[in-house]
Design a protein around this motif. Structure first.
Motif, PDB file in Angstrom:
ATOM      1  N   SER A 103      43.733  25.399  37.601  1.00  0.00           N
ATOM      2  CA  SER A 103      43.987  26.475  38.450  1.00  0.00           C
ATOM      3  C   SER A 103      44.544  27.770  38.002  1.00  0.00           C
ATOM      4  N   GLY A 104      44.870  28.309  38.110  1.00  0.00           N
ATOM      5  CA  GLY A 104      45.902  29.513  37.858  1.00  0.00           C
ATOM      6  C   GLY A 104      46.858  30.952  38.775  1.00  0.00           C
ATOM      7  N   GLY A 105      46.705  31.570  38.910  1.00  0.00           N
ATOM      8  CA  GLY A 105      47.043  32.653  37.190  1.00  0.00           C
ATOM      9  C   GLY A 105      45.128  32.369  36.974  1.00  0.00           C
ATOM     10  N   ARG A 113      44.949  41.688  39.555  1.00  0.00           N
ATOM     11  CA  ARG A 113      45.762  42.179  40.388  1.00  0.00           C
ATOM     12  C   ARG A 113      45.290  41.937  41.319  1.00  0.00           C
ATOM     13  N   CYS A 114      44.860  40.672  42.116  1.00  0.00           N
ATOM     14  CA  CYS A 114      44.267  41.619  43.258  1.00  0.00           C
ATOM     15  C   CYS A 114      45.264  41.364  44.568  1.00  0.00           C
ATOM     16  N   SER A 115      44.171  42.188  45.806  1.00  0.00           N
ATOM     17  CA  SER A 115      45.757  42.506  46.910  1.00  0.00           C
ATOM     18  C   SER A 115      46.128  41.238  47.353  1.00  0.00           C
ATOM     19  N   TYR A 116      44.847  40.128  47.224  1.00  0.00           N
ATOM     20  CA  TYR A 116      45.427  38.903  48.614  1.00  0.00           C
ATOM     21  C   TYR A 116      46.269  37.640  47.723  1.00  0.00           C
ATOM     22  N   CYS A 117      45.920  37.955  46.391  1.00  0.00           N
ATOM     23  CA  CYS A 117      46.419  36.559  45.356  1.00  0.00           C
ATOM     24  C   CYS A 117      47.508  36.013  46.095  1.00  0.00           C
TER      25      CYS A 117
END
Ligand code: SF4
Length: 292
Positions: A88-90, A50-54
């Motif tokens: 890519s993703g996800g 869960r990257c803060s900037y996703c």
């Protein structure tokens, strides 16, 4: 403890019958996902981090299972206009069986295969490399500040320590495959903010001569992030604007300064100018501590 994507696949991927793909999105034509190529890009849904900037938080979780033939039809329609497919993703390596099967079919069409990954599942990378199913891997190295310590507990991935171990394994096997000529292109990408700049030197030293990309980070609050579960869309927009006003992205000049301190040539990626190669000014390199 070493975490395998097999744990997750049984929960996420197996619906019986032919392989199905947890679909996140499809871009039929892209000129920015693989330098020097026109490609189509397939986004696979689901990511344990869960990257803060996703930028793709909408596909961090959830289900949208499609037949693999339906996905291949999208790729086939793009095929006359592209020379490769980027997964890519996800986190695409989370869906090992689907990804390997898709890569096999894409290779069978004579197209190149590229992969954008956070490096969490080295055994998927090994399967792709051993099967000669991937030409390019861009490994997005997450620092602790960015949120790998916020790995989603329900996904069974454990702690940030697992990410560190797994990404080290991924880098080692991609480096080896590169040396042996089994992987044509490999690069490590970091998304740079003021707050994680200290990690950059550590990563640079760890990866040695592997091509290194400094990507300009942009602050964002994650709605899917458990730190902000209940906010309204208006509050979300407002908070994001405040965050961006108070913590603007690093400028190109600042990113160059970081590269100078690393004393290495890097690629720098910013929203304003796209991607450039930057040869650092070695005279400005920060002194290294002597190893005893
Ligand atoms: S690794 Fe981070 S940026 Fe990439 S999809 Fe997962 S949460 Fe988003």
């Amino acid at each position: 403890m070493y975490i395998s994507s097999n744990n997750l696949r049984t929960k996420i991927l197996r619906h019986g019958g032919p392989i199905r793909v947890n679909f996140g999105g499809f871009v039929p034509l892209s000129t920015i996902d693989w330098r020097g190529r026109s490609v189509c890009t397939l986004f696979l849904r689901g990511c344990p981090i869960r990257c803060s900037y996703c930028q793709n938080e909408a596909i961090q979780e959830g289900e949208d299972y499609r037949d693999i033939d339906e996905i291949m039809l999208m790729i086939t329609e793009s095929a006359p206009y592209v020379s490769g497919v980027v997964f890519s993703g996800g986190e695409p390596t989370l869906q090992k069986d689907a990804l390997v099967s898709l890569a096999q079919r894409v290779k069978g069409m004579g197209l190149a295969v590229g992969l954008q990954t956070n490096g969490m599942f080295p055994e998927t990378l090994a399967a792709l490399i051993d099967g000669q199913l991937v030409d390019r891997i861009a490994l997005d190295y997450k620092t602790q500040w960015e949120g790998f310590s916020g790995i989603e507990p329900g996904m069974g991935c454990g702690t940030g320590e697992n990410y560190r171990k797994n990404v080290d394994r991924s880098i080692a096997l991609c480096r080896k495959a590169g040396r042996e000529g089994r992987l044509k292109e490999f690069e490590v990408v970091v998304t740079v903010f003021y707050e994680n700049a200290d990690y950059i030197r550590e990563i640079s030293e760890k990866i040695g001569s592997i091509p290194f990309v400094l990507q300009q980070g942009e602050h964002k609050i994650g709605r899917a992030n458990r730190t902000a579960p209940d906010i309204t869309h208006g509050e979300y927009i407002c908070t994001k604007r405040n965050l961006q006003a108070n913590h603007p992205p690093l400028t190109l000049k600042e990113l160059k300064k970081i590269a100078d301190e690393l004393g290495r040539t890097v690629r720098i990626r910013t929203r304003e100018i796209g991607e450039i190669s930057y040869e650092s000014d070695w005279r400005r390199r920060a002194p290294r501590k002597r190893k005893r």
